[in-house]
Design an enzyme around this catalytic site. Structure first.
Site, short mmCIF file in Angstrom:
data_model
loop_
_atom_site.label_atom_id
_atom_site.label_comp_id
_atom_site.label_asym_id
_atom_site.label_seq_id
_atom_site.Cartn_x
_atom_site.Cartn_y
_atom_site.Cartn_z
N LYS A 278 -20.43 -1.86 24.52
CA LYS A 278 -21.61 -2.69 24.72
C LYS A 278 -22.47 -2.19 25.87
CE LYS A 278 -24.22 -5.90 23.38
NZ LYS A 278 -25.30 -4.96 23.77
N SER B 109 -27.72 -5.87 19.97
CA SER B 109 -27.79 -6.73 21.14
C SER B 109 -28.84 -7.83 20.96
CB SER B 109 -28.12 -5.91 22.40
OG SER B 109 -27.74 -6.60 23.56
N SER C 8 -26.61 -7.38 29.05
CA SER C 8 -26.05 -7.71 27.73
C SER C 8 -24.58 -7.37 27.56
CB SER C 8 -26.86 -7.00 26.63
OG SER C 8 -28.08 -7.66 26.44
N LYS D 147 -22.36 -10.13 26.34
CA LYS D 147 -22.10 -10.46 24.93
C LYS D 147 -20.69 -10.09 24.49
CE LYS D 147 -26.97 -10.16 23.55
NZ LYS D 147 -27.67 -9.60 24.71
#
Length: 414
Positions: free
Chosen positions: A248, A127, A67, A70
């Site tokens: 993140k 997320s 993720s 992202k």
């Protein structure tokens, strides 16, 4: 001397004592200590303002980023909002494809309407994969088309070890109908750091969203959800680290546990990336090790303020100018992280990209500034332009003729 040290053994002892006393002045200043041993397949520590890498391991090896993908979606959304092509209050109608993505999600249903800000916050904090796909479809028309935009943006940002297959970083089996994009889904630790740096540099306002430890999705509605940020280094969470305000996390079976983090201390921001750590806790303890190393071993040094004449370049010769010499400047402050106690070993050097020949205009770029450590160039991803401080008109042949005579006469007397 023979009266003072009667035996050879005494003379040897005296010599050793003398060397011991002189040793501190003979040994060069100690450089930064070695980076910690981190349980990650690859990692990197980067200083935000300069982009200097303070430590790295296998930072250019492409790996599944999960993720952390992202971050690119965040960048593109922020770019569209800044340009006025999107607005935070714009409504997005959730498609069946977006609602059908499994794993971390906010349980969107087909036909549900949510704002760009709601989806962006759910994606960045929790997320949420369904929210991510909904954003991708809003911008690109389809997730596949949006992935093409992601890959083009990666090339534009200089991310040379990155290729996206989808907008979420999920493995294909989490999709009922995965995007039809060729190639592996990979990023390198360096590319993650470069992307994080550009995101924070170009859109610093993003930290207001990504730094929230907890949010409420669909607040006041029957399907309200309370969500905790997966970044457990934020205030009030399990692995809290002072100064952390992003960025993140990521996890899949293929990627392991990953994290791109950032923190500020004493005015210095660091960006860290750890990839393929063995456990959720490890990605945070490894990040703590890297942050501790960077903050304890390095400090920011201001070499020049904006518009300041570069030391050593106060009087640079100009060919055929009405004035024979000019000063060179940089148009913004030159700030660079240096090892604590090593400031004196850094120097500045100008590489010329054009000949200094009149006419020249004030502000014209004539070179780039390099930062040297013991005479060796430090890797710095951002070129520092060197400019002319003042206009220099071309001298007439008459002025040049008499200047030449004056130089020759002066040379005879000297």
């Amino acid at each position: 001397m023979r009266h003072w040290f009667r035996s050879a053994q005494q003379r040897k002892i005296a010599a050793l004592l003398l060397i011991f006393c002189l040793l501190p002045s003979l040994v060069p200043a100690q450089a930064a200590s070695k980076p910690p041993q981190v349980r990650a397949a690859s990692y990197i520590v980067m200083e935000f303002q300069s982009g200097r890498v303070l430590a790295e391991k296998d930072a250019d090896v492409p790996r599944p980023p999960a993720s952390m993908t992202k971050m690119m979606v965040e960048y593109i959304v922020m770019e569209k909002v800044r340009r006025g092509e999107l607005h935070w209050e714009d409504q997005v109608t959730v498609s069946k494809h977006a609602a059908g993505v499994n794993e971390a999600q906010v349980n969107l249903v087909p036909g549900e309407k949510r704002t760009i800000l709601e989806l962006f916050t759910a994606m960045s904090v929790y997320s949420a994969n369904d929210a991510t796909v909904a954003l991708a479809e809003k911008i690109g028309g389809s997730e596949e088309a949006f992935v093409g935009l992601m890959n083009r943006k990666a090339r534009e940002l200089g991310m040379t070890h990155t290729h996206y297959h989808n907008a979420t970083g999920l493995d294909n089996h989490f999709y009922a109908d995965p995007p039809n994009v060729l190639g592996s889904h990979v990023m390198s630790a360096r590319d993650c750091a470069l992307l994080a740096r550009r995101l924070l540099k170009d859109y610093p306002e993003v930290t207001k969203i990504i730094s929230q430890p907890r949010i409420v999705f669909r607040k006041g509605e029957p399907r309200q959800q309370r969500l905790t940020n997966w970044n457990l280094m934020l205030p009030g969470l399990r692995f809290y680290y002072p100064g952390v305000d992003g960025l993140k996390t990521g996890h899949t079976r293929n990627a392991g546990y990953c994290f791109t983090g950032t923190a500020v201390k004493n005015g210095m921001r660091l960006i860290t990336v750890v990839m393929d750590t063995p456990a959720e806790s490890t990605r945070f303890t490894a990040t703590k090790q890297l942050l501790d190393y960077g903050f304890s071993q390095f400090t920011l040094k201001t070499f020049l303020s904006g518009g300041q004449v570069i030391p050593g370049y106060e009087r640079v010769p100009v060919t055929d100018g009405v004035v024979p010499e000019i000063p060179l400047v940089t148009d913004h402050p030159v700030v660079f992280p240096v090892e604590k106690g090593q400031e004196s070993r850094y120097t500045l050097h100008v590489d010329y990209i054009k000949r200094l020949e009149a006419p020249l205009r004030a502000g014209e770029v004539v070179g780039t500034l390099r930062i040297l450590y013991d005479g060796k160039e430090m890797r710095n991803p951002d070129p520092i332009p060197v400019r002319v401080l003042q206009d220099v008109e071309k001298a007439s042949w008459w002025e040049l003729f008499f200047r030449k005579i004056g130089e020759e006469v002066s040379g005879l007397f000297s």
